[in-house]
Design an enzyme around this catalytic site. Structure first.
Site, mmCIF file in Angstrom:
data_model
loop_
_atom_site.group_PDB
_atom_site.id
_atom_site.type_symbol
_atom_site.label_atom_id
_atom_site.label_comp_id
_atom_site.label_asym_id
_atom_site.label_seq_id
_atom_site.Cartn_x
_atom_site.Cartn_y
_atom_site.Cartn_z
ATOM 1 N N SER A 140 -0.248 -0.724 -6.256
ATOM 2 C CA SER A 140 -0.089 -1.916 -7.118
ATOM 3 C C SER A 140 0.657 -1.561 -8.365
ATOM 4 C CB SER A 140 -1.422 -2.455 -7.356
ATOM 5 O OG SER A 140 -2.004 -2.899 -6.071
ATOM 6 N N LYS A 190 -14.368 -7.983 -9.242
ATOM 7 C CA LYS A 190 -13.340 -8.627 -9.894
ATOM 8 C C LYS A 190 -12.886 -9.991 -9.027
ATOM 9 C CE LYS A 190 -10.424 -8.150 -13.763
ATOM 10 N NZ LYS A 190 -9.700 -7.065 -14.496
ATOM 11 N N ASP A 191 -12.427 -9.749 -7.954
ATOM 12 C CA ASP A 191 -12.049 -10.972 -7.073
ATOM 13 C C ASP A 191 -13.147 -11.800 -6.714
ATOM 14 O OD1 ASP A 191 -9.448 -9.821 -6.661
ATOM 15 O OD2 ASP A 191 -9.761 -8.700 -5.126
ATOM 16 N N GLU A 241 5.632 -34.208 -2.062
ATOM 17 C CA GLU A 241 4.420 -33.701 -2.819
ATOM 18 C C GLU A 241 4.898 -33.048 -3.889
ATOM 19 O OE1 GLU A 241 1.600 -34.733 -1.946
ATOM 20 O OE2 GLU A 241 0.761 -33.481 -0.126
ATOM 21 N N HIS A 295 0.758 -1.271 0.038
ATOM 22 C CA HIS A 295 -0.067 -0.021 -0.029
ATOM 23 C C HIS A 295 0.846 1.303 0.212
ATOM 24 C CE1 HIS A 295 -3.320 -2.527 0.701
ATOM 25 N NE2 HIS A 295 -4.020 -1.540 0.645
#
Length: 429
Positions: free
Chosen positions: A223, A247-248, A291, A219
């Site tokens: 971004s 959108k998320d 894994e 922040h």
């Protein structure tokens, strides 16, 4: 970096005003994920994966807390307690499979998140601290996942712990001491299981704390975006809510759909059948593999087969840890002033080759260790380190990037067939 055009929180209801004065939590949320946080207007769906990673961590913490209420960290009963969770606890099968497959979904989302950062140059200034904290989160996730893989106390759990901790013994002078300290003995047993269980329970909360720092660091500069161009003004941004919350939400819907398909229709797809056999120190599995998300690093570990000054095992350990530590130095290895690979064709080509190389390492990590696969792993390992230490510094100094757009708004308008401000001004003259 400050955004003078950002909206400021002004509560209208008396209760919210009182709460904001005494504990400014509403203001914090509003400025972090609300209309008070402006973000570039051209973010694509690859920017969803940060939120998806947070959702995956939430699933892991919630299911892990409930599973811990029924799990017994004792080598004599651990395997049986897991079977009891599956058969006797209400919805225990759901919790266990959600936790096991949630780890795979979490790592998958994070790998895509890292790939997006590599492609769009999100590790470059002024976001170096965001990237460094992200690498710390990745290391914490890997440690947590490894310890969690040991807890079911199946054959692959036991022998995976035996093999991986055994590599620490290659460290001169202190290696065997470190291994005994990690295990609490000379082989995985009650002490190791208790240590791994307690750390596996603790580390997700540590990870959550570092994620808060990660978001806080993000922040400050704001971004990144697909063009890599800095925000020039209010016209380049939109409020995080409602544009990117919507959108998320779409991304979360797709994430939970894929997760549900894996969980309900093929919950054992990513597991190993030998882990449904109780751990037996006297019976070594024919083919020990970790894994899937550890396979590239396991391939690097296995690629050193001959002693050269140092023992081969030690070279493997150093290379495995070095392959991750390289990411810490990435902001300084890549000196190009251009962030996005959209405008760096040579860098983009080598980045695609790196992606293929990591997939090859993943294949080699899970394949039989014959001469062909060992040679393939050695070549892939050599290219991995060459990419970061040789190719990337050379490309960043030698390539000629394509011209950048004048602003985010110009790039958006041009993409959608509009007229860019620069072209409008030129036409008016």
């Amino acid at each position: 970096m400050s955004f003078p055009w950002a909206k400021h929180y002004e509560p209208k209801q008396p209760l919210m005003r009182w709460l904001d004065e005494k504990l400014p939590l509403p203001r914090l949320v509003y400025n972090a994920v609300g209309a008070g946080y402006p973000v570039p207007r051209n973010l694509n769906y690859f920017w969803n994966f940060g939120v998806l990673a947070g959702a995956a961590l939430g699933i892991q913490i919630i299911t892990g807390i409930v599973l811990a209420m029924h799990y017994a960290a004792n080598a004599g009963v651990a395997f049986g307690s897991v079977e009891s969770i599956m058969r006797d606890v209400n919805a225990g099968w759901f919790l266990r499979y959600a936790h096991a497959n949630g780890a795979s979904m979490f790592l998958l989302v994070v790998y895509i998140h890292i790939s997006r950062g590599l492609y769009y140059g999100s590790y470059k200034a002024p976001r170096e601290m965001v990237w460094l904290l992200g690498v710390v989160i990745f290391l914490l996730m890997m440690a947590t996942a490894f310890m969690g893989y040991v807890l079911p106390w199946g054959q692959m759990s036991f022998w995976g712990a035996q093999v991986i901790t055994g590599f620490f013994s290659a460290i001169p002078l202190v290696g065997e001491t470190i291994r005994v300290w990690l295990l609490g003995g000379y082989a995985p047993d009650n002490a190791a299981l208790n240590r791994f269980f307690s750390l596996h329970y603790l580390l997700p909360f540590v990870t959550a704390g570092v994620i808060i720092l990660h978001i806080w660091a993000l922040h400050i500069p704001g971004s990144n975006n697909p063009t890599g161009v800095d925000v020039k003004g209010e016209q380049d941004t939109v409020p995080f809510h409602p544009y990117y919350t919507a959108k998320d939400a779409v991304g979360l819907g797709v994430f939970f759909l894929v997760f549900a398909l894996l969980l309900f229709f093929s919950p054992n797809l990513l597991g190993h059948p030998d882990n449904y056999i109780e751990a037996n120190p006297l019976s070594t599995p024919a083919h020990i593999v970790p894994e899937w998300y550890f396979l590239p690093f396991y391939a690097i570990l296995k690629s050193f087969t001959a002693d050269f000054i140092l023992p081969a095992k030690l070279w493997g350990v150093l290379a495995m840890f070095g392959s991750i530590l390289l990411l810490f130095f990435l902001p300084w290895l890549d000196s190009s002033p251009v962030r996005s690979a959209n405008f760096r064709p040579k860098y983009r080509t080598f980045l695609i080759v790196l992606l293929v190389d990591v997939l090859v390492l993943g294949y080699v990590g899970g394949a039989e260790a014959n001469a062909r696969n060992v040679m393939l792993g050695q070549l892939a390992t050599a290219y991995y380190f060459a990419h970061f230490l040789i190719i990337l510094p050379w490309v960043s100094r030698s390539e000629r990037p394509r011209p950048l757009p004048g602003s985010i708004t110009e790039a958006v308008l041009t993409k959608h067939g509009g007229t860019s401000p620069a072209k409008t001004a030129l036409a008016s003259n």
